[in-house]
Motif scaffolding. Sequence first.
Motif, short mmCIF file in Angstrom:
data_model
loop_
_atom_site.label_atom_id
_atom_site.label_comp_id
_atom_site.label_asym_id
_atom_site.label_seq_id
_atom_site.Cartn_x
_atom_site.Cartn_y
_atom_site.Cartn_z
N GLU A 191 25.07 120.29 43.31
CA GLU A 191 25.88 119.08 43.19
C GLU A 191 26.29 118.82 41.75
OE1 GLU A 191 27.22 117.47 45.53
OE2 GLU A 191 26.15 118.37 47.22
N ALA A 192 25.35 118.91 40.84
CA ALA A 192 25.65 118.66 39.43
C ALA A 192 26.61 119.72 38.88
CB ALA A 192 24.37 118.64 38.62
N PHE A 193 26.49 120.96 39.37
CA PHE A 193 27.37 122.01 38.88
C PHE A 193 28.80 121.75 39.31
CE2 PHE A 193 29.48 126.17 39.22
CZ PHE A 193 29.31 126.63 37.93
N ARG A 194 28.99 121.28 40.55
CA ARG A 194 30.35 120.99 41.00
C ARG A 194 30.99 119.91 40.12
NH1 ARG A 194 28.45 122.85 46.10
NH2 ARG A 194 27.25 120.97 46.57
N LYS A 195 30.23 118.91 39.73
CA LYS A 195 30.75 117.87 38.84
C LYS A 195 31.05 118.45 37.45
CE LYS A 195 28.21 114.22 41.20
NZ LYS A 195 27.11 113.23 41.11
N TYR A 196 30.19 119.36 37.02
CA TYR A 196 30.38 120.04 35.72
C TYR A 196 31.69 120.81 35.70
CZ TYR A 196 29.63 123.78 32.25
OH TYR A 196 29.78 124.67 31.23
N ILE A 197 31.97 121.55 36.78
CA ILE A 197 33.21 122.32 36.89
C ILE A 197 34.41 121.37 36.88
CG2 ILE A 197 34.62 123.75 38.43
CD1 ILE A 197 32.49 125.34 37.05
N SER B 99 30.97 139.09 44.15
CA SER B 99 31.82 138.46 43.14
C SER B 99 31.18 137.15 42.73
CB SER B 99 33.21 138.19 43.73
OG SER B 99 33.98 137.37 42.86
N LEU B 100 31.55 136.66 41.56
CA LEU B 100 31.14 135.31 41.16
C LEU B 100 31.62 134.31 42.20
CD1 LEU B 100 29.79 133.55 38.99
CD2 LEU B 100 32.03 133.35 37.88
N VAL B 101 32.77 134.63 42.84
CA VAL B 101 33.33 133.77 43.89
C VAL B 101 32.43 133.75 45.12
CG1 VAL B 101 35.34 133.49 45.41
CG2 VAL B 101 35.67 134.14 43.04
N GLY B 102 31.52 134.71 45.22
CA GLY B 102 30.54 134.70 46.30
C GLY B 102 29.31 133.88 45.97
N GLU B 103 29.31 133.27 44.79
CA GLU B 103 28.20 132.43 44.35
C GLU B 103 28.63 130.98 44.12
OE1 GLU B 103 25.10 133.57 44.17
OE2 GLU B 103 25.66 135.66 44.59
N MET B 104 29.92 130.77 43.90
CA MET B 104 30.45 129.43 43.67
C MET B 104 31.90 129.36 44.15
SD MET B 104 30.75 129.62 39.49
CE MET B 104 29.02 130.08 39.34
N GLY B 105 32.26 128.29 44.83
CA GLY B 105 33.62 128.15 45.33
C GLY B 105 34.56 127.65 44.26
N LEU B 106 35.64 128.39 44.02
CA LEU B 106 36.64 127.99 43.04
C LEU B 106 37.98 127.81 43.74
CD1 LEU B 106 35.66 130.42 40.14
CD2 LEU B 106 35.05 128.00 40.36
N ALA B 107 38.79 126.90 43.23
CA ALA B 107 40.07 126.60 43.86
C ALA B 107 40.99 127.80 43.91
CB ALA B 107 40.76 125.46 43.10
N LEU B 108 41.77 127.88 44.98
CA LEU B 108 42.86 128.84 45.15
C LEU B 108 42.39 130.28 45.41
CD1 LEU B 108 45.16 127.45 42.31
CD2 LEU B 108 45.27 126.93 44.75
N ASP B 109 41.12 130.45 45.71
CA ASP B 109 40.64 131.79 46.08
C ASP B 109 40.77 132.05 47.58
OD1 ASP B 109 39.92 133.20 43.74
OD2 ASP B 109 38.25 131.83 43.45
N GLY B 110 41.21 131.05 48.32
CA GLY B 110 41.54 131.25 49.72
C GLY B 110 40.44 131.91 50.53
N LYS C 15 24.16 128.52 34.63
CA LYS C 15 24.42 127.08 34.56
C LYS C 15 24.28 126.45 35.94
CE LYS C 15 25.73 124.85 31.53
NZ LYS C 15 25.01 123.92 30.60
N ARG C 16 24.75 127.15 36.96
CA ARG C 16 24.61 126.62 38.32
C ARG C 16 23.13 126.57 38.71
NH1 ARG C 16 28.52 126.94 43.38
NH2 ARG C 16 27.18 125.92 44.89
N GLN C 17 22.38 127.61 38.35
CA GLN C 17 20.95 127.62 38.65
C GLN C 17 20.25 126.46 37.94
OE1 GLN C 17 19.56 130.12 40.75
NE2 GLN C 17 21.71 130.56 41.10
N GLU C 18 20.68 126.21 36.71
CA GLU C 18 20.05 125.16 35.90
C GLU C 18 20.36 123.77 36.44
OE1 GLU C 18 21.03 123.09 31.61
OE2 GLU C 18 21.45 125.23 31.84
N LEU C 19 21.65 123.52 36.77
CA LEU C 19 22.08 122.18 37.16
C LEU C 19 21.83 121.87 38.63
CD1 LEU C 19 25.51 121.94 35.28
CD2 LEU C 19 23.32 120.97 34.58
N GLY C 20 21.84 122.89 39.47
CA GLY C 20 21.82 122.66 40.91
C GLY C 20 23.25 122.52 41.42
#
Length: 258
Positions: free
Chosen positions: A252-258, A131-142, A245-250
Amino acid sequence: MSTIFIVGSSSGIGKATAKLFAEKGWTVIATMRSPEKETELTSYQNVFIYPLDVTKPEQISKTVSTVLEKHEVDVLFNNAGYGMKSRFEDMTEETMQKSLNTNLLGMIRVTQKFIPYFKKKKSGLILTTTSLVGEMGLALDGIYAADKWAVTGVCEMLYHELAPFGIQVKIIVPGVVKTGFKMEASAMPGFDQLLKNQTEMLMPDTDNLESPEEVAQDIYKAVTDNDRDRMCYVTGKITKELYEKRQELGDEAFRKYI
Protein backbone atom coordinates in the motif's frame (compact mmCIF):
# COMPACT_ATOMS: atom_id res chain seq x y z
CA MET A 1 29.63 -31.02 -18.84
CA SER A 2 26.21 -29.52 -18.01
CA THR A 3 23.53 -28.65 -20.56
CA ILE A 4 21.12 -25.69 -20.69
CA PHE A 5 18.06 -25.50 -22.95
CA ILE A 6 17.32 -21.85 -23.81
CA VAL A 7 13.99 -20.68 -25.21
CA GLY A 8 14.32 -17.44 -27.17
CA SER A 9 18.00 -17.37 -28.14
CA SER A 10 17.91 -15.24 -31.27
CA SER A 11 18.71 -11.90 -29.60
CA GLY A 12 19.07 -9.92 -26.39
CA ILE A 13 19.20 -11.76 -23.07
CA GLY A 14 18.75 -15.18 -24.65
CA LYS A 15 21.62 -14.81 -27.08
CA ALA A 16 23.93 -13.25 -24.45
CA THR A 17 23.13 -16.15 -22.12
CA ALA A 18 23.80 -18.73 -24.84
CA LYS A 19 27.20 -17.17 -25.54
CA LEU A 20 28.18 -16.92 -21.87
CA PHE A 21 27.26 -20.51 -21.04
CA ALA A 22 28.99 -21.78 -24.18
CA GLU A 23 32.13 -19.88 -23.21
CA LYS A 24 31.90 -21.40 -19.72
CA GLY A 25 32.04 -24.85 -21.30
CA TRP A 26 28.37 -25.77 -21.11
CA THR A 27 26.47 -27.55 -23.85
CA VAL A 28 23.86 -25.05 -25.04
CA ILE A 29 20.59 -25.93 -26.75
CA ALA A 30 19.66 -22.62 -28.36
CA THR A 31 16.10 -22.50 -29.65
CA MET A 32 14.43 -19.80 -31.72
CA ARG A 33 11.61 -19.26 -34.19
CA SER A 34 13.88 -18.82 -37.24
CA PRO A 35 17.10 -20.81 -36.75
CA GLU A 36 17.96 -20.45 -40.42
CA LYS A 37 18.65 -16.74 -39.78
CA GLU A 38 21.16 -17.34 -36.98
CA THR A 39 24.80 -16.58 -37.80
CA GLU A 40 26.60 -15.87 -34.49
CA LEU A 41 25.78 -18.92 -32.36
CA THR A 42 26.66 -21.26 -35.22
CA SER A 43 30.35 -20.50 -34.58
CA TYR A 44 30.28 -22.34 -31.23
CA GLN A 45 30.95 -26.08 -31.39
CA ASN A 46 29.03 -26.67 -28.14
CA VAL A 47 25.89 -24.78 -29.23
CA PHE A 48 23.13 -26.74 -30.94
CA ILE A 49 20.34 -24.77 -32.61
CA TYR A 50 16.75 -25.97 -32.90
CA PRO A 51 13.47 -24.43 -34.08
CA LEU A 52 10.99 -23.48 -31.39
CA ASP A 53 7.95 -21.22 -31.48
CA VAL A 54 6.27 -21.27 -28.07
CA THR A 55 2.88 -20.61 -29.67
CA LYS A 56 3.05 -23.94 -31.56
CA PRO A 57 2.41 -26.91 -29.23
CA GLU A 58 3.24 -29.55 -31.85
CA GLN A 59 6.61 -27.96 -32.59
CA ILE A 60 7.37 -27.71 -28.87
CA SER A 61 6.68 -31.43 -28.43
CA LYS A 62 8.80 -32.37 -31.42
CA THR A 63 11.78 -30.18 -30.53
CA VAL A 64 11.85 -31.11 -26.84
CA SER A 65 11.54 -34.82 -27.64
CA THR A 66 14.33 -34.61 -30.22
CA VAL A 67 16.63 -32.75 -27.83
CA LEU A 68 16.01 -35.08 -24.89
CA GLU A 69 16.81 -38.09 -27.06
CA LYS A 70 20.26 -36.60 -27.78
CA HIS A 71 21.15 -34.60 -24.68
CA GLU A 72 20.83 -34.82 -20.92
CA VAL A 73 19.44 -31.39 -20.03
CA ASP A 74 20.13 -29.91 -16.60
CA VAL A 75 18.56 -26.45 -16.94
CA LEU A 76 15.51 -25.11 -18.78
CA PHE A 77 15.65 -21.35 -19.32
CA ASN A 78 12.33 -19.86 -20.46
CA ASN A 79 13.11 -16.55 -22.14
CA ALA A 80 10.69 -16.02 -25.04
CA GLY A 81 8.69 -12.81 -24.77
CA TYR A 82 6.30 -10.34 -26.41
CA GLY A 83 5.87 -6.76 -25.16
CA MET A 84 3.24 -4.06 -25.50
CA LYS A 85 2.29 -0.57 -24.31
CA SER A 86 -1.36 0.40 -24.44
CA ARG A 87 -4.25 1.99 -22.63
CA PHE A 88 -6.21 -0.87 -21.11
CA GLU A 89 -9.39 -0.03 -23.01
CA ASP A 90 -7.54 0.07 -26.35
CA MET A 91 -6.14 -3.46 -26.29
CA THR A 92 -7.32 -5.54 -29.22
CA GLU A 93 -8.33 -9.18 -29.07
CA GLU A 94 -5.44 -10.04 -31.39
CA THR A 95 -2.87 -8.27 -29.20
CA MET A 96 -4.18 -9.83 -26.00
CA GLN A 97 -4.14 -13.32 -27.48
CA LYS A 98 -0.63 -12.86 -28.86
CA SER A 99 0.71 -11.59 -25.54
CA LEU A 100 -0.88 -14.31 -23.41
CA ASN A 101 0.01 -17.01 -25.92
CA THR A 102 3.69 -16.06 -25.89
CA ASN A 103 4.46 -14.82 -22.39
CA LEU A 104 2.28 -17.10 -20.29
CA LEU A 105 0.97 -20.08 -22.25
CA GLY A 106 4.24 -20.47 -24.15
CA MET A 107 6.19 -20.70 -20.91
CA ILE A 108 3.68 -23.19 -19.52
CA ARG A 109 3.76 -25.39 -22.63
CA VAL A 110 7.54 -25.73 -22.65
CA THR A 111 7.80 -26.23 -18.88
CA GLN A 112 5.19 -28.99 -18.93
CA LYS A 113 7.31 -30.96 -21.39
CA PHE A 114 10.34 -30.88 -19.09
CA ILE A 115 8.72 -31.66 -15.74
CA PRO A 116 8.31 -35.45 -16.29
CA TYR A 117 11.90 -35.60 -17.53
CA PHE A 118 13.27 -33.73 -14.51
CA LYS A 119 11.13 -35.81 -12.14
CA LYS A 120 12.60 -38.98 -13.60
CA LYS A 121 16.10 -37.53 -13.13
CA LYS A 122 15.19 -36.32 -9.62
CA SER A 123 16.98 -33.09 -10.45
CA GLY A 124 16.83 -30.07 -12.73
CA LEU A 125 16.39 -26.31 -12.70
CA ILE A 126 13.58 -24.35 -14.35
CA LEU A 127 14.58 -20.70 -14.75
CA THR A 128 12.23 -18.12 -16.26
CA THR A 129 12.64 -14.49 -17.27
CA THR A 130 9.79 -12.48 -15.76
CA SER A 131 9.94 -8.69 -15.39
CA LEU A 132 9.78 -5.90 -12.84
CA VAL A 133 6.23 -5.58 -14.22
CA GLY A 134 5.62 -9.03 -12.74
CA GLU A 135 6.38 -7.61 -9.29
CA MET A 136 4.57 -4.26 -9.45
CA GLY A 137 1.74 -2.94 -11.62
CA LEU A 138 2.65 0.08 -13.71
CA ALA A 139 0.33 2.12 -15.93
CA LEU A 140 -0.04 1.35 -19.64
CA ASP A 141 1.53 -2.11 -19.51
CA GLY A 142 -1.81 -3.61 -20.48
CA ILE A 143 -2.10 -7.38 -20.68
CA TYR A 144 1.71 -7.64 -20.47
CA ALA A 145 1.39 -6.87 -16.74
CA ALA A 146 -1.15 -9.69 -16.36
CA ASP A 147 1.15 -12.08 -18.23
CA LYS A 148 4.15 -11.33 -16.08
CA TRP A 149 2.30 -11.42 -12.76
CA ALA A 150 0.84 -14.75 -13.85
CA VAL A 151 4.27 -16.12 -14.80
CA THR A 152 5.63 -15.09 -11.39
CA GLY A 153 2.68 -16.82 -9.71
CA VAL A 154 3.09 -20.00 -11.75
CA CYS A 155 6.79 -20.12 -10.90
CA GLU A 156 6.15 -19.63 -7.18
CA MET A 157 3.57 -22.40 -7.28
CA LEU A 158 6.02 -24.70 -9.08
CA TYR A 159 8.77 -23.76 -6.59
CA HIS A 160 6.70 -25.54 -3.93
CA GLU A 161 5.16 -28.26 -6.10
CA LEU A 162 8.43 -29.50 -7.58
CA ALA A 163 10.71 -29.20 -4.54
CA PRO A 164 9.86 -32.73 -3.29
CA PHE A 165 11.20 -34.08 -6.59
CA GLY A 166 14.57 -32.34 -6.35
CA ILE A 167 13.64 -29.75 -9.01
CA GLN A 168 14.55 -26.10 -8.45
CA VAL A 169 12.45 -23.21 -9.80
CA LYS A 170 13.89 -19.70 -10.10
CA ILE A 171 13.04 -16.43 -11.83
CA ILE A 172 15.14 -13.63 -13.30
CA VAL A 173 13.56 -10.20 -12.84
CA PRO A 174 15.01 -7.56 -15.20
CA GLY A 175 13.82 -4.00 -15.58
CA VAL A 176 14.68 -2.02 -18.69
CA VAL A 177 17.50 -3.76 -20.56
CA LYS A 178 19.32 -2.42 -23.61
CA THR A 179 18.15 -5.02 -26.15
CA GLY A 180 16.32 -5.16 -29.46
CA PHE A 181 13.17 -6.30 -27.63
CA LYS A 182 10.27 -4.38 -29.17
CA MET A 183 7.23 -3.17 -27.25
CA GLU A 184 4.25 -2.76 -29.56
CA ALA A 185 2.55 0.52 -28.70
CA SER A 186 -0.71 2.23 -29.57
CA ALA A 187 -1.53 5.94 -29.41
CA MET A 188 -2.03 7.07 -25.82
CA PRO A 189 -3.33 10.68 -25.79
CA GLY A 190 -3.34 12.36 -22.39
CA PHE A 191 -0.62 10.18 -20.89
CA ASP A 192 2.46 12.18 -21.88
CA GLN A 193 3.29 13.28 -18.33
CA LEU A 194 2.60 9.86 -16.84
CA LEU A 195 4.83 8.18 -19.40
CA LYS A 196 7.54 10.78 -18.76
CA ASN A 197 7.37 10.18 -15.00
CA GLN A 198 7.51 6.40 -15.35
CA THR A 199 10.36 6.61 -17.84
CA GLU A 200 12.38 8.81 -15.50
CA MET A 201 11.73 6.36 -12.67
CA LEU A 202 12.71 3.25 -14.65
CA MET A 203 15.40 4.83 -16.83
CA PRO A 204 16.93 7.85 -15.06
CA ASP A 205 20.05 7.46 -17.22
CA THR A 206 19.22 6.10 -20.67
CA ASP A 207 22.90 6.08 -21.61
CA ASN A 208 23.68 3.49 -18.93
CA LEU A 209 20.95 0.88 -19.24
CA GLU A 210 21.74 -2.64 -18.12
CA SER A 211 23.13 -4.72 -20.98
CA PRO A 212 22.05 -8.26 -21.96
CA GLU A 213 25.55 -9.40 -21.05
CA GLU A 214 25.12 -8.10 -17.49
CA VAL A 215 21.80 -9.93 -17.16
CA ALA A 216 23.48 -13.08 -18.50
CA GLN A 217 26.00 -12.87 -15.67
CA ASP A 218 23.13 -12.80 -13.16
CA ILE A 219 21.56 -15.77 -14.93
CA TYR A 220 24.81 -17.70 -14.65
CA LYS A 221 24.90 -16.89 -10.94
CA ALA A 222 21.30 -18.05 -10.49
CA VAL A 223 22.09 -21.35 -12.20
CA THR A 224 25.38 -22.08 -10.45
CA ASP A 225 25.12 -20.62 -6.92
CA ASN A 226 23.62 -23.83 -5.46
CA ASP A 227 21.18 -21.81 -3.36
CA ARG A 228 18.21 -24.18 -3.48
CA ASP A 229 16.04 -21.95 -1.29
CA ARG A 230 16.31 -18.76 -3.35
CA MET A 231 13.77 -18.21 -6.10
CA CYS A 232 14.04 -14.55 -7.18
CA TYR A 233 17.06 -12.87 -8.81
CA VAL A 234 16.52 -9.17 -9.58
CA THR A 235 18.92 -7.63 -12.10
CA GLY A 236 20.08 -4.06 -12.62
CA LYS A 237 20.70 -1.21 -10.15
CA ILE A 238 17.41 0.69 -10.68
CA THR A 239 15.33 -2.47 -10.73
CA LYS A 240 16.87 -3.66 -7.47
CA GLU A 241 16.25 -0.26 -5.84
CA LEU A 242 12.56 -0.28 -6.81
CA TYR A 243 12.11 -3.92 -5.82
CA GLU A 244 13.75 -3.34 -2.44
CA LYS A 245 11.71 -0.16 -1.89
CA ARG A 246 8.51 -2.14 -2.33
CA GLN A 247 9.76 -4.76 0.11
CA GLU A 248 10.65 -2.01 2.58
CA LEU A 249 7.42 0.00 2.32
CA GLY A 250 4.89 -2.75 1.76
CA ASP A 251 2.33 -2.83 -1.06
CA GLU A 252 0.00 0.00 0.00
CA ALA A 253 2.71 2.48 0.95
CA PHE A 254 4.67 1.67 -2.21
CA ARG A 255 1.69 2.44 -4.44
CA LYS A 256 1.41 5.86 -2.77
CA TYR A 257 5.18 6.32 -3.20
CA ILE A 258 4.91 5.63 -6.95
